[in-house]
Design an enzyme around this catalytic site. Structure first.
Site, PDB file in Angstrom:
ATOM      1  N   HIS A 110      22.808  18.147  -4.827  1.00 19.47           N
ATOM      2  CA  HIS A 110      23.572  17.671  -5.983  1.00 19.47           C
ATOM      3  C   HIS A 110      22.766  16.649  -6.782  1.00 19.47           C
ATOM      4  O   HIS A 110      22.647  16.754  -8.018  1.00 19.47           O
ATOM      5  CB  HIS A 110      24.887  17.052  -5.498  1.00 19.47           C
ATOM      6  CG  HIS A 110      25.744  16.502  -6.596  1.00 19.47           C
ATOM      7  ND1 HIS A 110      26.823  17.173  -7.105  1.00 19.47           N
ATOM      8  CD2 HIS A 110      25.687  15.322  -7.286  1.00 19.47           C
ATOM      9  CE1 HIS A 110      27.394  16.452  -8.053  1.00 19.47           C
ATOM     10  NE2 HIS A 110      26.723  15.318  -8.176  1.00 19.47           N
ATOM     11  N   GLU A 111      22.201  15.662  -6.097  1.00 22.18           N
ATOM     12  CA  GLU A 111      21.462  14.608  -6.798  1.00 22.18           C
ATOM     13  C   GLU A 111      20.228  15.155  -7.501  1.00 22.18           C
ATOM     14  O   GLU A 111      19.916  14.747  -8.629  1.00 22.18           O
ATOM     15  CB  GLU A 111      21.061  13.507  -5.813  1.00 22.18           C
ATOM     16  CG  GLU A 111      22.222  12.815  -5.116  1.00 22.18           C
ATOM     17  CD  GLU A 111      23.148  12.086  -6.069  1.00 22.18           C
ATOM     18  OE1 GLU A 111      22.702  11.727  -7.177  1.00 22.18           O
ATOM     19  OE2 GLU A 111      24.319  11.898  -5.722  1.00 22.18           O
ATOM     20  N   HIS A 143      20.975  16.520 -10.856  1.00 25.87           N
ATOM     21  CA  HIS A 143      21.010  15.506 -11.918  1.00 25.87           C
ATOM     22  C   HIS A 143      19.594  15.065 -12.290  1.00 25.87           C
ATOM     23  O   HIS A 143      19.298  14.841 -13.464  1.00 25.87           O
ATOM     24  CB  HIS A 143      21.816  14.302 -11.467  1.00 25.87           C
ATOM     25  CG  HIS A 143      23.290  14.571 -11.387  1.00 25.87           C
ATOM     26  ND1 HIS A 143      24.061  14.866 -12.478  1.00 25.87           N
ATOM     27  CD2 HIS A 143      24.132  14.592 -10.318  1.00 25.87           C
ATOM     28  CE1 HIS A 143      25.312  15.051 -12.107  1.00 25.87           C
ATOM     29  NE2 HIS A 143      25.389  14.893 -10.798  1.00 25.87           N
ATOM     30  N   HIS A 153      27.863  17.282 -14.604  1.00 24.55           N
ATOM     31  CA  HIS A 153      28.866  17.888 -13.731  1.00 24.55           C
ATOM     32  C   HIS A 153      29.372  19.205 -14.287  1.00 24.55           C
ATOM     33  O   HIS A 153      29.397  19.414 -15.495  1.00 24.55           O
ATOM     34  CB  HIS A 153      30.030  16.932 -13.531  1.00 24.55           C
ATOM     35  CG  HIS A 153      29.697  15.793 -12.640  1.00 24.55           C
ATOM     36  ND1 HIS A 153      30.279  14.557 -12.771  1.00 24.55           N
ATOM     37  CD2 HIS A 153      28.823  15.687 -11.614  1.00 24.55           C
ATOM     38  CE1 HIS A 153      29.781  13.734 -11.855  1.00 24.55           C
ATOM     39  NE2 HIS A 153      28.900  14.404 -11.156  1.00 24.55           N
TER      40      HIS A 153
END
Length: 572
Positions: free
Chosen positions: A232-233, A236, A242
């Site tokens: 997930h990180e 980004h 999101h």
């Protein structure tokens, strides 16, 4: 490429809702829901200076927007499904990117930050390893970082390579706690999980930091799965925001491990998003440069990591045993000070973190060796924050101390009824009933009428008075606050608190309640067994006392059973 936005950051914040979800939201759930909608971009925050209030229609519209983003049935109400989703651990990056019209018209459900790397070959470096709470082997941590990056490169033309020159890496990965020199301190176990910086030309762009106080795990749902959070990180760090799609690794909510790191595949929404930025992967053979060895792929350790056994939590013990040095209502949030640390309760009634933060890391300007705060309050005329420690006081604008402090407490010109100069303030608060400031010391209290200009006022005439005027509460409280929409006054002593109705001095018998349970989210004491001998025999029927308990913060806003309010405001 826009490089000015490279410092946009992400944190994953655990939102701790304590009250159970019900079919109809209780008042505290409603207020928490509104706070949640403001925090994540669905409602504009109320303007405290203009007195702006949210309208019923605006809140319903925001709820529908949130439900649409999350794929829930659009009811416009805080129903059970909506409240349940709001209670999940999640990132603190707002869900809404751009205006509501952009959200409604967007064909794809994924979102891009508008930033991307201008090259396909990116380097990464793992600067250190978790050591405070995790039992993961360093080789396993490096393997999981490799696998998490590989999830993205397997589907694009991106190529990741580890470099030994850490300072020159595009993506620098580290485990840190508290203040770690990027302007966004971690808050301990149970709060912020990690944060990452979007692409850009600044040095910190792409960097990914994990909170070292979390219990990072691998294939063990008793902690936080490192591989899942890393994927997930890194999304980004590559430029993704999101997603409102389900399933998606870029959803705002952490929902547990995603499974085997060797077989995990990006959901279609995330695949389309990353390929929009970096293109569809072109299959072609690559020949290693002559004279340079091919980097060896990290391998998963043969020995499985040990199962995590949670050690006793010293923070929980400190939090749950009470005895706070000071309690203060600052910007509508409640701060509990104890020793060198403090806990922080939001307007919603949820703790920012179960672990405390160091006082001097937040309010820089207090002595570095500060190990006890006597009293704190926020001055309503200018919102400055005043700390009392021993015979001195400090005034802060937000978290920065004003020049010329500390100054002596004697400037407040407080003398006891016997004529002695006061050398310590034990409690301080602004009473919501009349807007006056009250300082307590050794069974007496002084009232101040503070005006504009920031000068230290002198005590109002006919003071001090005895704390015994406040009936049914301790005469030497640890601290006092006014808090909440009702403006109740709370007296704290030891691990108990007493709640007085706004404007009340004598409400008869006031039953003390547990600070640990109602404010600090600690488990209620085990019920005490009661033994009832059976009639006619020596055996006993051992029943358990199952008296109902209340979950905070709903318990904090209960109207006292005794509502007789005596008109004695003129006494104070």
């Amino acid at each position: 490429m826009d490089t000015g936005s490279g410092l946009i950051y992400l944190t994953a914040t655990v939102v701790m809702f304590a009250s159970p979800v019900t079919l109809a939201p209780m008042p505290d759930q409603y207020y928490r829901g509104v706070d949640w909608l403001s925090r994540y971009g669905y409602l504009s925050p109320p303007d405290p200076h203009a007195g702006k209030l949210q309208t019923k229609e605006g809140i319903e519209k925001a709820i529908r927007q949130m439900q649409r983003f999350a794929g829930l049935t659009e009811t416009g109400e805080l129903d059970a499904d909506t409240l349940n989703l709001m209670s999940k651990p999640r990132c603190s990056l707002p869900d809404i990117v751009g205006t509501e019209d952009m959200l409604r018209k967007r064909k794809k459900r994924y979102a891009l930050s508008g930033l991307r790397w201008g090259k396909k070959g990116l380097t990464w470096s793992l600067l250190n390893y978790p050591k405070l709470q995790s039992t993961l082997d360093p080789s396993l941590v490096k393997y999981l970082m490799y696998q998490a990056l590989k999830v993205w490169s397997d589907n694009t033309n991106l190529q990741f390579s580890e470099t030994g020159q850490a300072n020159q890496a595009d993506i620098k990965i580290s485990f840190a706690h508290s203040i770690h020199d990027d302007g966004y301190p971690f808050d301990g176990k149970g709060g912020t999980l990690a944060h990452a910086f979007f692409p850009g030309d600044v040095d910190i762009a792409g960097d990914t930091h994990f909170d070292d106080e979390e219990s990072w795990t691998y294939r063990d749902d008793r902690g936080t799965d490192l591989f899942t959070v890393a994927v997930h990180e890194f999304g980004h760090a590559l430029g993704l925001s999101h997603s409102s799609s389900h399933p998606s690794i870029m959803q705002p909510y952490y929902s547990g491990p995603v499974g085997d790191e060797n077989t995990y595949k990006l959901p279609m929404d995330d695949l389309q998003a990353i390929q929009t930025l970096y293109g569809v992967k072109v299959k072609r053979e690559t020949t290693p440069p002559v004279g340079r060895p091919t980097p060896r792929r990290p391998e998963r350790p043969k020995t499985p990591p040990p199962r995590v056994t949670a050690p006793p939590d010293p923070d929980a013990q400190a939090r749950c045993e009470g005895g706070f040095d000071a309690v203060a209502n600052i910007r509508g949030e409640v701060f509990f000070f104890k020793g060198s640390y403090f806990w922080r309760m939001q307007r919603t009634g949820s703790l920012v973190s179960f672990s405390p933060a160091r006082i001097t890391n937040f309010w820089m300007g207090l002595p570095h060796d500060t190990n006890k705060i006597d009293a704190v309050y926020e001055r309503k005329t200018d919102n400055h924050i005043i700390f009392f420690i021993g015979s001195n006081y400090w005034i802060f604008k937000d978290t920065s101390v004003l020049p010329g402090y500390p100054r002596p407490l004697s400037e407040w010109r407080m003398r006891t009824q016997s004529g002695k100069q006061v050398d310590q303030v034990q409690s301080a608060f602004v009473w919501a009933h009349n807007g006056k400031t009250y300082l307590f010391s050794r069974g007496e209290f002084w009232r101040f009428t503070e005006g504009q200009g920031g000068t230290v006022p002198q005590p109002d005439a006919e003071y001090p008075k005895s704390v015994s005027l406040w009936k049914g509460v301790p005469s030497d409280p640890d601290d006092v606050i006014s808090w909440g929409q009702e403006g109740y006054t709370y007296f704290f002593k030891g691990n108990s608190y007493w709640a007085l109705k706004s404007g009340g001095l004598d409400e008869g018998v006031i039953t003390p309640k547990s600070t640990a349970v109602d404010w600090m989210r600690c488990p209620a004491p085990a019920p005490t067994p009661s033994y009832k001998p059976r009639s006619g025999g020596g055996q006993c029927n051992c029943d358990v006392n199952t008296a109902p308990t209340f979950t905070a913060p709903s318990r904090l806003i209960l109207v006292p059973l005794v509502i007789l309010l005596q008109c004695v405001g003129q006494l104070i």
